[in-house]
Design an enzyme around this catalytic site. Structure first.
Site, PDB file in Angstrom:
ATOM      1  N   VAL A 289     -43.942 -42.108  74.375  1.00  0.00           N
ATOM      2  CA  VAL A 289     -45.187 -42.857  74.635  1.00  0.00           C
ATOM      3  C   VAL A 289     -45.186 -43.456  76.052  1.00  0.00           C
ATOM      4  O   VAL A 289     -46.212 -43.450  76.740  1.00  0.00           O
ATOM      5  CB  VAL A 289     -45.408 -43.954  73.571  1.00  0.00           C
ATOM      6  CG1 VAL A 289     -46.705 -44.710  73.835  1.00  0.00           C
ATOM      7  CG2 VAL A 289     -45.442 -43.331  72.174  1.00  0.00           C
TER       8      VAL A 289
ATOM      9  N   ALA B 186     -38.541 -50.170  82.949  1.00  0.00           N
ATOM     10  CA  ALA B 186     -37.186 -50.225  82.393  1.00  0.00           C
ATOM     11  C   ALA B 186     -37.007 -49.119  81.360  1.00  0.00           C
ATOM     12  O   ALA B 186     -37.881 -48.897  80.525  1.00  0.00           O
ATOM     13  CB  ALA B 186     -36.947 -51.586  81.725  1.00  0.00           C
TER      14      ALA B 186
ATOM     15  N   GLU C  40     -40.617 -41.166  63.730  1.00  0.00           N
ATOM     16  CA  GLU C  40     -39.959 -42.386  64.202  1.00  0.00           C
ATOM     17  C   GLU C  40     -38.491 -42.085  64.514  1.00  0.00           C
ATOM     18  O   GLU C  40     -37.938 -41.082  64.037  1.00  0.00           O
ATOM     19  CB  GLU C  40     -40.014 -43.458  63.104  1.00  0.00           C
ATOM     20  CG  GLU C  40     -41.416 -43.928  62.786  1.00  0.00           C
ATOM     21  CD  GLU C  40     -42.122 -44.507  63.997  1.00  0.00           C
ATOM     22  OE1 GLU C  40     -41.647 -45.505  64.547  1.00  0.00           O
ATOM     23  OE2 GLU C  40     -43.151 -43.959  64.412  1.00  0.00           O
TER      24      GLU C  40
ATOM     25  N   ASP D  23     -43.349 -46.864  57.830  1.00  0.00           N
ATOM     26  CA  ASP D  23     -44.226 -46.838  59.011  1.00  0.00           C
ATOM     27  C   ASP D  23     -45.688 -47.066  58.590  1.00  0.00           C
ATOM     28  O   ASP D  23     -46.402 -47.882  59.198  1.00  0.00           O
ATOM     29  CB  ASP D  23     -44.065 -45.479  59.719  1.00  0.00           C
ATOM     30  CG  ASP D  23     -44.994 -45.321  60.896  1.00  0.00           C
ATOM     31  OD1 ASP D  23     -44.722 -45.925  61.938  1.00  0.00           O
ATOM     32  OD2 ASP D  23     -46.007 -44.604  60.760  1.00  0.00           O
TER      33      ASP D  23
ATOM     34  N   LYS E  12     -48.375 -50.323  59.365  1.00  0.00           N
ATOM     35  CA  LYS E  12     -49.747 -50.166  59.869  1.00  0.00           C
ATOM     36  C   LYS E  12     -50.754 -50.767  58.893  1.00  0.00           C
ATOM     37  O   LYS E  12     -51.720 -51.425  59.304  1.00  0.00           O
ATOM     38  CB  LYS E  12     -50.034 -48.681  60.110  1.00  0.00           C
ATOM     39  CG  LYS E  12     -49.166 -48.090  61.226  1.00  0.00           C
ATOM     40  CD  LYS E  12     -49.209 -46.570  61.231  1.00  0.00           C
ATOM     41  CE  LYS E  12     -48.361 -45.979  62.334  1.00  0.00           C
ATOM     42  NZ  LYS E  12     -48.156 -44.524  62.210  1.00  0.00           N
TER      43      LYS E  12
END
Ligand code: HSE
Length: 436
Positions: A14, A43, A190, A201, A205
Site C-alpha cells: 500500500v 520510513a 494480511e 480482518d 472492518k
C-alpha cells in the site's frame, strides 16, 4: 502556497501504491487543493532499495520515529499495519500535532477510541477511509453521504481474500490452500492470512462500520466472528442447487433488542447483486430508512485501489486545515457526546435463518425423526433435500433450510439431532440471509 509535507510510514504494497499515485497524479491533486502535496520523509525496512521515490528529494530512514517527530511533516500516513508499534507511532504523531491518515483497520477497531480522543484534544485529523473495503469510499458514504438516514443495516463482502477463495472454489473447484497462496502472492492477504480466512480482518472492518452507522463506540471484542476455513465444495454446490451463493459477510443491524455485529459465511439468494460480487472485489449494501438499499462496489485490496482511499484522505485532511473544530465532520460521524450505548447482541440472541447439512443413515423414518425435533423447538423448515447416496454407501446428505428464529433455539435443536445414532458427527450450519 507552500507544499504540504507528508511522512510515509511503510513502503510495502500500500505504501508503494500511495507513492506511485501521489507522484503520478501530483498535478491533478494540486488542481484540487490549490497547493502541492509532497512525500518528504519515508520510513521502511530496506528503504534504500526502493525505486519509486527520488532519494535526492525525499529523506529515507528505517526509523519510523524520525518521521513522526520531523518538525517539517504535516501529515503522517501510517501503512505499517499491526497494533503495537503502529499505535505508538500514531499517538506520537498526534502528540506532535500531526494529522494522521491510516489504512490500519486493526488499529482503528481496537484502539480507535483512544486515538480519536487524543486527536480531538490536539485538534488534528485522523482519517481512515482505506481501513474498510480498500478503494470503496464507504466510510465517507456512511458518515457523510447517508447522514440524513437512520441506518437500519449493513451487509458487506469486506474481505477480498476470502471472496477470492470462495469464488475460485465455486467456479473452478480449486482447493482452499492453493487459492490462499495465490492471494498472498498477489498482495491481497494480511501479513497473517488467518486474519482473512478466520474473519478477523472482516470483523475489524465491521466494527468500524457499525460505529459509524449507529453512533456507538468501537467494540471489536463483541463482534461474533466465524471464518470460511470449514466451507467445503459440497456445501458450495448444494447451496447453488437451492438457488443460493455462499459469501463471507459482515452484517450489522439495529433491532429492538440491540445491535447485531457478526461476521460469518452466509447463503444469499443468487439473484441479489451482492451475490454476484466475485474475486477480490468487495461490496457493501447499506440500508437507510430514507434512501432504502444502496450498494457500493469496488476493489477491496491491492496497492493502487487502497492508495486511492489513502490519497483521498490526504486531500480531505489538507482541506480541513482551516476548519474550526465545531464545523469539522466528527471523526466517527456523530458528535462525541452524542454516542449511545445500545447493547451489542450475543449471537445466541440474534434471529437468523440457516442452511443445515447432516450425514444420515439411509433408512425410513430418519427424516421424520429429525423434522420432529425442529417442530418441537418451533423452528419452521422451508426446504429439505436428500442427496442420493454414493454406490454401496448407506449414508445420505440431508440438507435443510430453516426459517428465521433465535439462534439459541436452533442450537438446542441441532444438539438434539447430533445425539441421534442415525446422524454421523456434527451438523453443518451456515446462516442464511435474504437481504431483501
Ligand atoms: N487482506 C485484506 C483483504 C486487505 O483481503 O480484503 C484489505 O483490507
Amino acid at each position: 502556497m507552500n507544499a504540504v509535507k507528508v511522512g510515509l510510514l511503510g513502503l510495502g504494497t500500500v505504501g508503494g501504491g500511495t507513492a506511485t499515485v501521489m507522484l503520478r497524479n501530483a498535478d491533478e491533486i494540486q488542481r484540487r487543493l490549490g497547493r502541492p502535496v509532497e512525500i518528504s520523509h519515508v520510513a521502511g525496512l530496506g528503504i534504500a532499495d526502493q525505486t519509486i521515490l527520488d532519494a535526492s528529494k525525499v529523506k529515507l530512514t528505517e526509523d519510523a520515529f524520525e518521521v513522526v517527530t520531523d518538525p517539517e511533516i504535516d501529515i503522517v500516513v501510517e501503512l505499517i499495519g499491526g497494533y503495537t508499534l503502529a499505535k505508538e507511532l500514531v499517538m506520537k504523531a498526534i502528540e506532535n500535532g500531526k494529522h494522521v491518515v491510516t489504512a490500519n483497520k486493526a488499529l482503528i477497531a481496537t484502539h480507535g477510541q483512544e486515538i480519536m480522543q487524543a486527536a480531538m484534544a490536539k485538534g488534528v485529523n485522523v482519517a481512515y477511509e482505506a481501513s474498510v473495503a480498500g478503494g470503496i469510499p464507504i466510510i465517507k458514504a456512511v458518515r457523510e453521504g447517508l447522514a440524513a438516514n437512520q441506518i437500519e443495516w449493513i451487509a458487506g463482502i469486506i474481505n477480498g481474500t476470502g471472496n477470492f477463495i470462495l469464488t475460485e472454489m465455486r467456479d473452478k473447484g480449486r482447493g482452499f490452500d492453493d487459492v490462499l497462496k495465490e492471494a498472498q502472492q498477489l498482495g491481497y492477504a494480511e501479513a497473517d492470512p488467518t486474519f482473512d480466512v478466520e474473519g478477523i480482518d472482516a470483523a475489524h472492518k465491521l466494527t468500524i462500520l457499525a460505529s459509524l452507522a449507529f453512533g456507538i463506540e468501537l467494540q471489536f471484542d463483541k463482534c461474533y466472528t466465524e471464518g470460511i476455513s470449514k466451507i467445503t465444495t459440497e456445501d458450495v454446490t448444494y447451496a447453488g442447487e437451492l438457488g443460493y451463493r455462499i459469501k463471507h459477510l459482515g452484517i450489522t443491524r439495529k433491532t429492538d433488542k440491540g445491535i447485531e455485529m457478526r461476521v460469518h459465511p452466509t447463503l444469499i439468494p443468487e439473484k441479489r447483486l451482492i451475490a454476484n460480487v466475485d474475486g477480490v472485489m468487495n461490496a457493501v449494501l447499506v440500508y437507510g430508512d430514507a434512501v432504502g438499499p444502496t450498494l457500493y462496489y469496488g476493489a477491496g485490496a491491492g496497492a493502487e485501489p487502497t492508495a486511492s482511499a489513502v490519497v483521498a484522505d490526504i486531500i480531505d485532511t489538507v482541506r480541513s486545515f482551516d476548519e474550526d473544530a465545531d464545523s469539522k465532520v466528527p471523526l466517527m460521524g456523530f458528535k462525541p457526546d452524542a454516542m449511545v450505548d445500545t447493547p451489542i447482541l450475543a449471537i445466541e440472541e440474534v434471529e437468523t435463518a440457516a442452511y443445515l447439512r447432516m450425514t444420515a443413515l439411509d433408512k425410513p423414518g430418519v427424516l421424520a425423526e429429525v423434522s420432529e425435533v425442529f417442530a418441537k423447538h418451533n423452528i419452521s423448515i422451508e426446504a429439505v433435500v436428500q442427496h442420493e447416496p454414493a454406490e454401496g454407501v448407506d449414508r445420505v446428505h440431508l440438507v435443510m433450510v430453516t426459517q428465521k428464529d433465535i439462534e439459541k433455539n436452533l442450537d438446542n435443536a441441532i444438539a438434539e439431532v447430533e445425539g441421534f445414532d442415525e446422524i454421523d458427527g456434527k451438523v453443518v450450519r451456515i446462516r442464511l440471509e435474504h437481504l431483501g
